[in-house]
Motif scaffolding. Structure first.
Motif, PDB file in Angstrom:
ATOM      1  N   SER A  49       0.846  -1.197   0.000  1.00 35.38           N
ATOM      2  CA  SER A  49       0.000   0.000   0.000  1.00 35.38           C
ATOM      3  C   SER A  49       0.880   1.246   0.000  1.00 35.38           C
ATOM      4  O   SER A  49       1.762   1.388   0.846  1.00 35.38           O
ATOM      5  CB  SER A  49      -0.897   0.015   1.235  1.00 35.38           C
ATOM      6  OG  SER A  49      -1.692  -1.146   1.291  1.00 35.38           O
ATOM      7  N   LYS A  50       0.640   2.145  -0.931  1.00 36.63           N
ATOM      8  CA  LYS A  50       1.468   3.342  -1.074  1.00 36.63           C
ATOM      9  C   LYS A  50       0.650   4.571  -0.685  1.00 36.63           C
ATOM     10  O   LYS A  50      -0.451   4.779  -1.188  1.00 36.63           O
ATOM     11  CB  LYS A  50       1.942   3.480  -2.535  1.00 36.63           C
ATOM     12  CG  LYS A  50       2.872   4.654  -2.777  1.00 36.63           C
ATOM     13  CD  LYS A  50       4.262   4.367  -2.259  1.00 36.63           C
ATOM     14  CE  LYS A  50       5.253   5.473  -2.638  1.00 36.63           C
ATOM     15  NZ  LYS A  50       6.590   5.232  -2.081  1.00 36.63           N
ATOM     16  N   TYR A  51       1.200   5.379   0.220  1.00 33.01           N
ATOM     17  CA  TYR A  51       0.541   6.609   0.660  1.00 33.01           C
ATOM     18  C   TYR A  51       1.515   7.769   0.530  1.00 33.01           C
ATOM     19  O   TYR A  51       2.727   7.595   0.680  1.00 33.01           O
ATOM     20  CB  TYR A  51       0.093   6.500   2.121  1.00 33.01           C
ATOM     21  CG  TYR A  51      -0.958   5.451   2.360  1.00 33.01           C
ATOM     22  CD1 TYR A  51      -2.313   5.750   2.255  1.00 33.01           C
ATOM     23  CD2 TYR A  51      -0.595   4.145   2.680  1.00 33.01           C
ATOM     24  CE1 TYR A  51      -3.278   4.779   2.466  1.00 33.01           C
ATOM     25  CE2 TYR A  51      -1.554   3.160   2.889  1.00 33.01           C
ATOM     26  CZ  TYR A  51      -2.887   3.492   2.787  1.00 33.01           C
ATOM     27  OH  TYR A  51      -3.841   2.521   2.994  1.00 33.01           O
ATOM     28  N   SER A  52       0.986   8.951   0.267  1.00 35.32           N
ATOM     29  CA  SER A  52       1.836  10.134   0.308  1.00 35.32           C
ATOM     30  C   SER A  52       2.275  10.345   1.751  1.00 35.32           C
ATOM     31  O   SER A  52       1.603   9.905   2.699  1.00 35.32           O
ATOM     32  CB  SER A  52       1.085  11.359  -0.211  1.00 35.32           C
ATOM     33  OG  SER A  52      -0.013  11.667   0.625  1.00 35.32           O
ATOM     34  N   GLN A  53       3.372  11.042   1.946  1.00 36.84           N
ATOM     35  CA  GLN A  53       3.959  11.138   3.275  1.00 36.84           C
ATOM     36  C   GLN A  53       3.021  11.819   4.266  1.00 36.84           C
ATOM     37  O   GLN A  53       3.012  11.468   5.450  1.00 36.84           O
ATOM     38  CB  GLN A  53       5.281  11.893   3.195  1.00 36.84           C
ATOM     39  CG  GLN A  53       6.133  11.769   4.451  1.00 36.84           C
ATOM     40  CD  GLN A  53       7.508  12.344   4.277  1.00 36.84           C
ATOM     41  OE1 GLN A  53       8.017  12.431   3.158  1.00 36.84           O
ATOM     42  NE2 GLN A  53       8.134  12.759   5.358  1.00 36.84           N
TER      43      GLN A  53
END
Length: 284
Positions: A49-53
């Motif tokens: 899962s990729k999220y912005s910081q």
């Protein structure tokens, strides 16, 4: 996405003015942070899962047995839980910014034959005092904390009592003249702002106010995500810091790109670490 277990999470959720701190804070026994950290259970999102910081999150086991979601920029909630800040960012995500930047500062001081014991530091975005602890370890005798959150001040007094000569809860974009004078009376000759610029937590005007409180020739120690120094930056920091370096207002002594911490997908988050001397007003 289901969170991934981290550090004991159950399978259910596999993710010469020196004011002292208030008497009530000084009288409170220090929290055993090692014990607090070890007792906490949390889980991160699945590695894929990729999220912005500024949208990263985790879930944390609450005392009643439920699991609560914490966004990483919900610092007020995180600071209320002893050890949670350290658990998330240091134990799990391997944050290294305070240690790394104090090392760069120490090297810069050594190269110029300057002593850490001469520094009077304004620690902007002070949080619960991790930067002050690192500074004290190299012999810095005097630090003043500033943070916009009362929860940060309370956590600093709870977790690391006595490290700050003074701690102000203040919005530096709208600092009253009396409080500005109070900060200036500390005769500050260094500014640290580590892991706090570029995401709206400390806007450019707040950084400028803090910078202006430091004596000419003073030390400026900062970290910033490399993307915020690009020509495409829209935060205001790229132009301010970049032009100040080009003009010589910020005389860079040390500059290194380094791993600030891991993202929740375990990829590295790279920052620029800068140690500089203040030679003039910031650009812009």
């Amino acid at each position: 996405m289901a969170p991934t277990a981290v550090n004991g999470a159950s399978s259910e959720h596999q993710h010469e003015v020196a004011r002292r701190p208030p008497a009530r804070a000084a009288a409170t026994p220090p929290v055993d942070l090692d014990t607090a950290r070890a007792s906490l259970r949390l889980a991160l999102p699945e590695p894929g899962s990729k999220y912005s910081q500024d949208d990263e999150w985790c879930v944390v086991a609450e005392p009643d047995g439920s699991w609560g979601e914490y966004r990483f920029h919900d610092y007020d909630r995180i600071f209320r839980v002893p050890g949670l800040y350290e658990k998330i960012f240091y134990d799990v995500l391997a944050c290294d910014s305070p240690r790394f930047m104090v090392g760069l500062l120490r090297d810069a001081l050594d190269a110029e034959g300057a002593g850490a014991n001469t520094l009077r530091v304004l620690d902007l975005g002070a949080g619960n005092g991790i930067m002050a602890e690192e500074l004290a370890a190299i012999g810095v005798p005097y630090a003043v904390g500033v943070d916009i959150l009362p929860e940060a001040r309370d956590a600093a007094h709870r977790d690391r009592p006595g490290l700050y000569a003074d701690y102000h809860v203040a919005d530096l974009t709208a600092l009253p003249a009396a409080e500005r004078d109070e900060l200036a009376a500390h005769r500050l000759n260094a500014l640290t702002v580590v892991a706090a610029l570029g995401f709206g937590d400390i806007p450019p005007q707040a950084f400028r106010t803090a910078y202006d409180l430091v004596d000419d020739g003073g030390w400026i120690v900062l970290t910033i995500k490399d993307a915020f120094l690009q020509d495409t930056d829209t935060t205001g920091f790229g132009g301010m810091i970049g032009e100040s370096i080009r003009s010589g207002a910020l005389e860079v002594v040390r500059r290194e790109r380094f791993q600030h911490r891991l993202a929740t997908d375990r990829s590295p988050l790279l920052y620029e670490g800068i140690v500089a001397r203040k030679r003039g007003p910031l650009a812009g």
